[in-house]
Enzyme design. Structure first.
Site, PDB file in Angstrom:
ATOM      1  N   SER A 182       0.829  -1.191   0.000  1.00 44.66           N
ATOM      2  CA  SER A 182       0.000   0.000   0.000  1.00 44.66           C
ATOM      3  C   SER A 182       0.880   1.263   0.000  1.00 44.66           C
ATOM      4  CB  SER A 182      -0.941  -0.041   1.207  1.00 44.66           C
ATOM      5  OG  SER A 182      -1.934   0.940   1.124  1.00 44.66           O
ATOM      6  N   ARG A 252     -12.204   5.900   9.927  1.00 43.37           N
ATOM      7  CA  ARG A 252     -11.711   4.525  10.002  1.00 43.37           C
ATOM      8  C   ARG A 252     -12.685   3.558   9.340  1.00 43.37           C
ATOM      9  NH1 ARG A 252      -7.646   0.967   9.825  1.00 43.37           N
ATOM     10  NH2 ARG A 252      -7.947  -0.830  11.206  1.00 43.37           N
ATOM     11  N   ASP A 350      -8.515  -6.574  -5.219  1.00 46.40           N
ATOM     12  CA  ASP A 350      -8.165  -5.255  -4.677  1.00 46.40           C
ATOM     13  C   ASP A 350      -8.707  -4.177  -5.609  1.00 46.40           C
ATOM     14  OD1 ASP A 350      -7.027  -2.977  -3.618  1.00 46.40           O
ATOM     15  OD2 ASP A 350      -4.987  -3.766  -3.542  1.00 46.40           O
ATOM     16  N   HIS A 383      -7.911  -5.259  -0.692  1.00 46.27           N
ATOM     17  CA  HIS A 383      -6.606  -4.633  -0.492  1.00 46.27           C
ATOM     18  C   HIS A 383      -5.839  -5.251   0.674  1.00 46.27           C
ATOM     19  CE1 HIS A 383      -3.540  -1.600  -0.725  1.00 46.27           C
ATOM     20  NE2 HIS A 383      -3.832  -1.091   0.460  1.00 46.27           N
ATOM     21  N   ASP A 384      -6.543  -5.698   1.699  1.00 49.25           N
ATOM     22  CA  ASP A 384      -5.880  -6.280   2.869  1.00 49.25           C
ATOM     23  C   ASP A 384      -5.196  -7.610   2.576  1.00 49.25           C
ATOM     24  OD1 ASP A 384      -6.107  -4.339   4.762  1.00 49.25           O
ATOM     25  OD2 ASP A 384      -7.633  -5.325   5.973  1.00 49.25           O
TER      26      ASP A 384
END
Length: 403
Positions: A182, A252, A350, A383-384
């Site tokens: 990232s 968040r 992602d 994405h994680d």
């Protein structure tokens, strides 16, 4: 001080670097920033894993993503409640071992992707951070209070200059590799462009040469959630007893959803209700498990992360654009002087940093005759994946570094 970790290998679990203490270094000189200002003093928090070779030629710099810190591997001496190893499936990843592990512990250690039998790994908290490195919550020496919004606006290039200054003070002139996911991958790319004579290889994972417009938009929403909170107080909320926790919690939630995929949320939560067999007709309390999960993410995040750091770091991430910065709008021209071998890893699901960004990078590098490998891993978590798919990334990285 650099060298072996504080816990002897004989006492560490197999494949672990043991217990690690964060170290701190004060830079001796001001740092010139892209915004035209200088910043001084600067303290940098960092950790090291493995043993530095006599020739000092086995160093890998690991760079963290937006909400990470210097604690990348091993167990921390700090309270586990402050750990940045959280997010999607964190408890499952740690298999009941607690949350004192570094955020990339599965990748750093003996026999792992970044093998500490071979490499000396350095991880630092980035400039502008709130986890030991100078940032908006640090004391402003001229004002006698925390910087707040008086902190200078920073870029990824500024973060990398601070990392170079740290390594210079540690006596490390050249890097065997720079790696990160990232925002950490952006730093790796910046290293290769800004300091081509100091980097042998880079490994940007789930990253890009420029955040897509949708990503820029999500970042803008998150920042607006923070600044619209009355408790933000123009950025000078330190010491007032009122922090912008509500806005930070929303930021968040927004950010965390962008790190996941629709499929991963459906698999983990579905449309299951949280507290009852039927809906309760409430507007303010979570009805669904996914709502409760997001509220938990928000509540835990605001306890360990500074809202101003989120503002500054997400702005730097949105500014990042190699083609604009170094190529007059042309990505290939920006990469023309890169000498580092490049391994790009992307993930099929992602949508925040889609594989197309890595494909554009690979094509631009090849267009100017550079060595690059690109792997797109089919994985469902969004994405994680760069934190979740450690086992599948490891052989790719090991083969690449073995060359």
């Amino acid at each position: 001080m650099i060298g072996r970790m504080t816990t002897p290998a004989s006492k560490a679990a197999a494949g672990s670097v043991g217990t690690v203490e964060t170290q701190f270094l004060d830079l001796p000189r001001p740092l010139a920033l892209d915004c035209g200002r200088e910043l001084y003093p600067i303290r940098i928090a960092y950790e090291t894993y493995g043993t530095l070779s006599p020739a000092r030629d086995n160093v890998i710099l690991v760079c963290h993503a937006l909400s990470g810190d210097a604690h990348a591997a091993g167990y921390t001496a700090a309270p586990v409640a402050a750990s940045t190893r959280d997010g999607f499936r964190a408890d499952e990843r740690d298999a009941g071992s607690g949350r004192g592990l570094g955020w990339w512990d599965g990748m750093i250690g003996p026999g792992k992707a970044f093998d500490t039998h071979r490499f000396f790994v350095v991880s630092s908290n980035l400039l502008g951070g709130c986890r030991g490195t100078t940032g908006p919550s640090s004391q402003n020496p001229t004002a006698g209070r925390p910087y707040g919004s008086d902190f200078p606006v920073i870029t990824v290039a500024d973060m990398v200059r601070a990392e170079r200054a740290l390594l210079d003070e540690l006596g490390i002139e050249r890097l065997a590799a720079v790696a990160g996911g990232s925002l950490g991958g952006m730093q790796a790319l910046e290293w290769a462009v800004q300091y081509p004579d100091r980097v042998d290889a880079i490994i940007p994972i789930a990253s890009t040469h420029a955040l897509h417009p949708q990503g820029v938009a999500w970042n803008a929403i998150a920042r607006n959630a923070i600044t619209a909170d009355p408790n933000w107080q123009g950025g000078h909320y330190y010491g007032t007893g009122c922090a912008p926790n509500a806005g930070m919690g929303v930021a968040r939630m927004v950010g965390h959803i962008t790190y996941l995929s629709a499929g991963s949320l459906a698999d983990k939560f579905g449309r299951r209700l949280q507290f009852a067999d039927d809906i309760r007709y409430t507007l303010t309390e979570p009805e669904f498990e996914v709502e409760s999960y997001l509220r938990h993410q928000a509540d835990s995040f605001v306890k360990r992360f500074d809202a101003n750091t989120y503002l500054y770091t997400s702005r730097a991430l949105s500014y990042f654009d190699l083609g604009r910065q170094y190529g007059n709008g042309r990505l290939a021209d920006a990469l023309r002087n890169v000498s580092a071998r490049t391994l790009l890893i992307a993930f099929s699901s992602d949508w925040l940093y889609p594989p197309s960004g890595s494909e554009e990078l690979a094509a631009a590098l090849r267009a100017v005759g550079k060595t690059v490998q690109l792997h797109v891993i089919e994985a469902p978590y969004g994405h994680d994946c760069f934190l979740l798919e450690e086992a599948r990334q490891t052989p790719m990285i090991q083969r690449f570094l073995a060359r």
